[in-house]
Structures are given as structure tokens and as C-alpha cells.
Design an enzyme around this catalytic site. Structure first.
Site: not given
Ligand SMILES: Cc1ncc(COP(=O)(O)O)c(C=O)c1O
Length: 404
Positions: A189, A217, A248
Site C-alpha cells: 500500500s 489495494h 477501497k
Molecule cells: C493492505 C491492507 N490490508 C488491509 C487493510 C484494512 O482494510 P479495512 O480498511 O477494510 O479494514 C488495508 C487498509 O488500509 C490495507 O491497505
């Protein structure tokens, strides 16, 4: 008077004083945002496809709320709604998987995916730059044998697998042999680079390991019509556990796990995050269902996102910005120094461009940046507006010798 409580509150206050409150958004999350009453270009949100303000989702929500109201409840008690089932079926279909389970967040989905199947005596092998929710999930599982491999480095992964396979030969206290789980982000990310999934799959086969990808992502972004990073690499059916977020590209809230039907049914029976937490509400679920249907029926938004991505990367490179190794819409403008990233972002804000600084602990010290994310809701004029602001601020702060 209890001194430990006084000192606890003092520490809390000291920490809070050093922190910074987030900007408050006063509009919908489209190409522009209203902040402090002023219109700002939205240049850093993860609403990749512009679905956060899409009229089709709004209409689907209105209809569903009219018909079903709002609340749901515990999935295992009286909370499994027909819309939840339809959403899970739609996600499984879209992702070409046997089954899907939806949870109320991507973070929770990672927790569920790992904690439910990994115990203390199993083995987890994780990329050093994996998302915090994976790190927390591994901690929650209480697994003792944790191995970290160098970022995206198949050689380093194999070294860890060799060590892991020695441990895996010793049976656990329940006489079963330990599971080895390799876990990685699909798209990282902060840098926008990809996990080497073909190498991971090969090594997993060689060393009898399970594979898990968190594609938060990549969903709605990578692969054919946004089907994710596993589709991008043509690896359908070869990754055991795929986690996605619905916050997202899908622009609502929630997370999901896809995989073999038996494994998904197992999660539905055993995952504590599913059993002991309420389900998505009717408006969330209706909006998500509509979002998946839109992606199933057309790749128009995904194409626009990628057009915009190419446009912005070309422009930034031409100006001389260091935009890292990203191969996805995540476009980090590398600045290094934390104070510089903060000043850069503040000056962009004066130019009516909202792009927050990314610094420690989100990235390593000395690797501060502004993470730009274009979306399908931007027009070329919007992108030009943002690019011009970057050029102006870079000149003011002497970041580049632009135009010289
Ligand atoms: C790689 C990754 N995994 C998991 C999440 C968590 O997702 P959520 O915002 O739906 O809890 C994010 C959120 O920023 C993320 O970037």
C-alpha cells in the site's frame, strides 16, 4: 489518590498533544472534497473507481433501505440477510472462486483468515512490509514460529522456508504436523509494488505451504476488470486464501475472504470475528452488491483508472519526481525528509490539492512521501490541476531543478 492512574492519564495527554487530528471532510468523496468550506482536489484517497459518490450505488441503497430498513445483526443468530448471501455469491462469481465470506472490515478479514487456522505450534512466513493488519493477525494467532522474509525477495523466502520445513517435520502436541502459511500483501500500500506471486506459488508447492494474499489495494484495480492481483498473474485456484477489502475500490466498508468452499464454510463456522461481531448493515450491503454488479458488467471504470494512472505517472516522471517502483495507481512522490513531506502537503493544500504526507511509522524513517492516488472520477483537467500544483510547490521548496 492512585498515582499509577494519574501517570497513565498524563502519558495519554502528552501523547495526544503530539498527535495531529485528521482533516474533516465536509462533502462526498468524489474528485473534489470540501475541507474547511473550500473545494480541494482529492488526490490521495483509495476510492479508486469513484464509487463513493456513484448514483447507481445511491439508488441501490435508497431502494434497499425502503424495502428492508437498516440494521442486521449477528450473522449466526438472526442477522444473515438475503443481501449478505447475494453479496457473497456475487463476490465469489466475480473473483472466480468457490466461496466467499464477508466480514465487517478488511482488518477483521485478515484477523479471521489467520487466527482461525493457525495455532501456536504452526508456522507463519511473512513479507517484511506486510500491512499492520497482517502483523496484528499473526500476533493474535500466538504462533511462535514466525519468519520474516525480505520484501518481495523469493530467495529470502526460500531461506525461511528451508528453516520452517525443519520445524514442520516435528509433530505438534496434538500429533498433527505444523502448517506453514506464507502471507503477503498483493499490492503493497505504501509503494504500489506487487508481491512476486508466481514465485511464491512455486515455492509453496515445493515446501508444502499454504498461501495467503491480502489484496486490499488490488481489488477493483488489478487483473481483468479489477478482479485482483491473483487474476493479474493468472493464478486462479493456486492461492489458498485471498483477502480483500470493500472500503477501497468498492468504496463502502467491509472485508472478505475467498477460497475453496470447504474452507469458507469452515470460516463461517469458526472465525471469531464472524461469530462475535455484527454484520454489515443493509445500506452497506446493498451498495456493495451494486458495486460488484457494476464491475461484473463493465470494465469502463477500471480502464479510466488506468488511463489516469498512466497520465499522472508520465507527467510526474517528466517533471523529474522520484515516484519509486510502483506498478499500480499508488504513486508515491518520494521526499525522504519528514518535515519536507509535511511542508509539501501543507503547501499543496494552499494550492487546493489535498494529499496527505506519509511518514513514520507508516513508512521507515527517511522515506517520507506524498502518496498520490488518481481515481476514475478524475478528468484530465483535474489531473493537470494537481500536477501543476506539485510542480509549483516543488519549485518553491527546491525539491527538484524543474525547468532548469
Ligand atoms: C493492505 C491492507 N490490508 C488491509 C487493510 C484494512 O482494510 P479495512 O480498511 O477494510 O479494514 C488495508 C487498509 O488500509 C490495507 O491497505
Amino acid at each position: 489518590m492512585n498515582n499509577s492512574i494519574d501517570s497513565f492519564y498524563k502519558q495519554v495527554e502528552d501523547t495526544v498533544r503530539l498527535g495531529k487530528a485528521p482533516m474533516v471532510i465536509e462533502s462526498g468523496q468524489g474528485a473534489y472534497l470540501t475541507i474547511k468550506g473550500k473545494k480541494q482536489l482529492n488526490f490521495c484517497s483509495s476510492h479508486y473507481l469513484g464509487l463513493a459518490v456513484d448514483n447507481r450505488l445511491k439508488l441501490a441503497v435508497k431502494k434497499a433501505v425502503e424495502k428492508y430498513g437498516i440494521g442486521t445483526g449477528y450473522r449466526t443468530l438472526a442477522g444473515t440477510h438475503i443481501l449478505h448471501v447475494e453479496l457473497e455469491n456475487a463476490l465469489a462469481r466475480f473473483k472466480n472462486a468457490e466461496g466467499a465470506i464477508v466480514l465487517s472490515g478488511g482488518y477483521l478479514a485478515n484477523m479471521a483468515a489467520i487466527q482461525t487456522i493457525i495455532d501456536k505450534e504452526d508456522i507463519v512466513i511473512s513479507d517484511e512490509l506486510n500491512h499492520a493488519s497482517i502483523i496484528d493477525a499473526v500476533r493474535l494467532s500466538q504462533v511462535k514460529n514466525k519468519f520474516i522474509y525480505k520484501h518481495r525477495d523469493a530467495k529470502s523466502l526460500e531461506e525461511q522456508l528451508k528453516q520452517a520445513s525443519i520445524i514442520a517435520k516435528r509433530p505438534k502436541s496434538n500429533e498433527e504436523f505444523p502448517l506453514i502459511l506464507i502471507v503477503t500483501d498483493g499490492v503493497f500500500s505504501m509503494d504500489g509494488d506487487l508481491a512476486p506471486l508466481p514465485d511464491i506459488v512455486k515455492l509453496a508447492k515445493k515446501y508444502c505451504a499454504l498461501t495467503m494474499v491480502d489484496d486490499a489495494h488490488g481489488e477493483g484495480v488489478m487483473g481483468k476488470g479489477g478482479r485482483g492481483v491473483v487474476d493479474h498473474f493468472g493464478l486462479h485456484g493456486q492461492i489458498d486464501i485471498e483477502v480483500g477489502t470493500l472500503s477501497k475500490a468498492f468504496s463502502v466498508i467491509g472485508g472478505f475472504i475467498i477460497g475453496k468452499k470447504a474452507l469458507i464454510d469452515f470460516y463461517k463456522q469458526k472465525a471469531r470475528q464472524f461469530l462475535f461481531s455484527s454484520a454489515l448493515t443493509i445500506p452497506d450491503t446493498a451498495a456493495l452488491l451494486e458495486g460488484v454488479k457494476i464491475l461484473e458488467s463493465s470494465d469502463e471504470l477500471v480502464k479510466k483508472l488506468w488511463d489516469n494512472t498512466k497520465y499522472i505517472k508520465t507527467a510526474f516522471k517528466k517533471l523529474g519526481f522520484d515516484i519509486g517502483e510502483s506498478v499500480t495507481p499508488i504513486t508515491p512522490v518520494m521526499l525522504g525528509d519528514e518535515n519536507l513531506a509535511v511542508s509539501f502537503s501543507a503547501k499543496l493544500f494552499e494550492e487546493r490539492v489535498f494529499a496527505t504526507p506519509i511518514k513514520f511509522p507508516m513508512v521507515a524513517k527517511g522515506k517520507a512521501r506524498i502518496r498520490v492516488i488518481p481515481s476514475a472520477s478524475h478528468s484530465k483537467d483535474d489531473l493537470d490541476f494537481g500536477i501543476k500544483a506539485f510542480e509549483k510547490v516543488a519549485k518553491e521548496l527546491n525539491v527538484l531543478s524543474i525547468g532548469s
